[in-house]
Write an enzyme that holds these catalytic residues in place. Structure first.
Site, short mmCIF file in Angstrom:
data_model
loop_
_atom_site.label_atom_id
_atom_site.label_comp_id
_atom_site.label_asym_id
_atom_site.label_seq_id
_atom_site.Cartn_x
_atom_site.Cartn_y
_atom_site.Cartn_z
N ASP A 173 14.88 -0.59 -0.51
CA ASP A 173 15.67 -0.86 0.70
C ASP A 173 16.69 -1.95 0.36
OD1 ASP A 173 16.39 -0.81 3.41
OD2 ASP A 173 14.79 -2.14 4.01
N ASP A 175 4.61 3.07 6.24
CA ASP A 175 4.00 2.74 7.53
C ASP A 175 4.97 2.08 8.48
OD1 ASP A 175 4.17 0.22 6.05
OD2 ASP A 175 2.98 -0.61 7.69
N LYS A 186 17.30 3.73 0.09
CA LYS A 186 18.30 3.52 1.16
C LYS A 186 19.44 2.72 0.54
CE LYS A 186 15.27 2.89 5.12
NZ LYS A 186 14.80 1.87 6.08
N LYS A 229 0.81 -1.19 0.00
CA LYS A 229 0.00 0.00 0.00
C LYS A 229 0.86 1.26 0.00
CE LYS A 229 -2.80 -2.58 3.25
NZ LYS A 229 -3.05 -2.72 4.68
N GLY A 230 2.14 1.05 0.26
CA GLY A 230 3.04 2.19 0.50
C GLY A 230 3.14 3.20 -0.62
N PHE A 238 14.71 4.19 9.84
CA PHE A 238 13.36 3.72 9.52
C PHE A 238 12.45 4.94 9.40
CE2 PHE A 238 9.25 1.77 9.83
CZ PHE A 238 9.45 0.60 9.12
N VAL A 239 11.83 5.06 8.23
CA VAL A 239 11.00 6.25 7.98
C VAL A 239 9.53 5.88 7.79
CG1 VAL A 239 12.84 7.70 7.05
CG2 VAL A 239 11.61 6.16 5.51
N ARG A 276 0.83 6.25 7.66
CA ARG A 276 0.83 6.44 6.20
C ARG A 276 0.30 7.82 5.81
NH1 ARG A 276 1.85 1.39 3.84
NH2 ARG A 276 0.90 -0.41 4.83
N GLU A 294 7.18 2.53 -6.44
CA GLU A 294 7.42 2.01 -5.09
C GLU A 294 7.69 3.16 -4.14
OE1 GLU A 294 7.02 0.14 -2.85
OE2 GLU A 294 8.25 -1.65 -2.79
N ASP A 295 7.35 2.95 -2.88
CA ASP A 295 7.65 3.99 -1.90
C ASP A 295 9.14 4.08 -1.62
OD1 ASP A 295 7.72 1.50 -0.62
OD2 ASP A 295 6.27 2.01 0.94
P1 IMP Z 1 13.09 -4.20 0.15
O1 IMP Z 1 12.52 -5.43 -0.45
O2 IMP Z 1 13.99 -4.50 1.31
O3 IMP Z 1 13.74 -3.27 -0.83
O4 IMP Z 1 11.92 -3.46 0.88
C1 IMP Z 1 11.02 -2.67 0.27
C2 IMP Z 1 9.82 -2.52 1.16
O5 IMP Z 1 10.15 -2.52 2.55
C3 IMP Z 1 9.17 -1.19 0.91
O6 IMP Z 1 8.19 -1.28 -0.09
C4 IMP Z 1 8.57 -0.85 2.25
O7 IMP Z 1 7.27 -1.41 2.33
C5 IMP Z 1 9.43 -1.55 3.26
N1 IMP Z 1 10.39 -0.62 3.90
C6 IMP Z 1 11.72 -0.57 3.74
N2 IMP Z 1 12.28 0.39 4.47
C7 IMP Z 1 11.25 1.00 5.11
C8 IMP Z 1 11.17 2.11 6.03
O8 IMP Z 1 12.15 2.77 6.41
N3 IMP Z 1 9.92 2.44 6.46
C9 IMP Z 1 8.80 1.78 6.07
N4 IMP Z 1 8.83 0.74 5.23
C10 IMP Z 1 10.04 0.36 4.76
MG MG Z 2 6.01 -1.12 0.26
#
Ligand code: IMP
Ligand code: MG
Length: 184
Positions: free
Chosen positions: A107, A163, A135, A47-48, A156-157, A169, A103-104
């Site tokens: 990470d 969220d 990040k 949902k981000g 962590f944001v 959110r 994507e939000d």
């Molecule tokens: P990845 O697969 O590790 O790149 O993670 C991506 C997903 O992790 C994002 O779509 C977010 O939903 C969640 N995420 C990663 N870092 C944060 C954060 O700092 N705050 C909130 N959600 C995060």
């Molecule tokens: Mg997400």
């Protein structure tokens, strides 16, 4: 900031509404330029990405449609489980389309690596990644965003769609969430 005081969560504004507005306009202009004369599918990751997608879409001056996918994510913890599961697939065929995956935050890169692989199997005309936040220092997979709003530190944001346990959110800014400090 409109949250009431006295919660155990401390929020510190990292990116202001004005900064976000400006950046989203820049990203929209860039996408408009890159896809001139073409149509695009804005494919949001639920949902981000919803709030970012809603603002970004209005800065894109192209023939555009929306679709959404959902993957299993952090749940109520802050750490990525390492496993990505598709919870909701696309509604329309992606074959021959210009997909912009919205994507939000990028990470570890696990989510987008999984989604890119899955979407390429649909044989799109093109596939680009647009992430509001990145990040970079947390990356585990060799993936980059084609359109990235802000590179941020390993904090962590929350807010502007992001969220923690489904909360925050609706904050209009991107804020750093610090927990563990009991407010007196
Ligand atoms: P990845 O697969 O590790 O790149 O993670 C991506 C997903 O992790 C994002 O779509 C977010 O939903 C969640 N995420 C990663 N870092 C944060 C954060 O700092 N705050 C909130 N959600 C995060
Ligand atoms: Mg997400």
């Amino acid at each position: 900031m409109f949250l009431s005081e006295g919660t155990v969560d401390h929020l510190k504004v990292l990116i202001s509404r004005e900064q976000i507005k400006q950046k989203v306009a820049e990203l929209g202009a860039q996408i408009t330029h890159d896809f001139e004369g073409e149509s695009v599918v804005l494919l949001g990751v639920l949902k981000g990405a919803t709030i970012f997608l809603a603002d970004l879409a209005r800065e894109i001056k192209l023939d555009a449609t929306f679709d959404f996918i959902a993957v299993s994510s952090y749940g109520n913890s802050r750490e990525q489980s390492g496993e990505v599961k598709l919870v909701k697939d696309v509604d329309q065929s992606m074959e021959g389309r210009n997909i912009i995956l919205v994507e939000d935050i990028l990470d570890t890169g696990l989510t987008l690596t999984y989604l890119k692989k899955m979407l390429l199997a649909h044989k799109p005309k093109s596939l680009k990644v647009c992430a509001l936040l990145d990040k970079v220092s947390r990356r585990k997979m060799p993936i980059h965003g084609d359109y990235v709003g802000f590179e941020i530190p390993d904090e962590f944001v929350v807010g502007y769609g992001l969220d923690f346990a489904e909360r925050f959110r609706n904050l209009p800014e991107v804020c750093i969430l610090e927990t563990g400090h009991e407010s007196s």
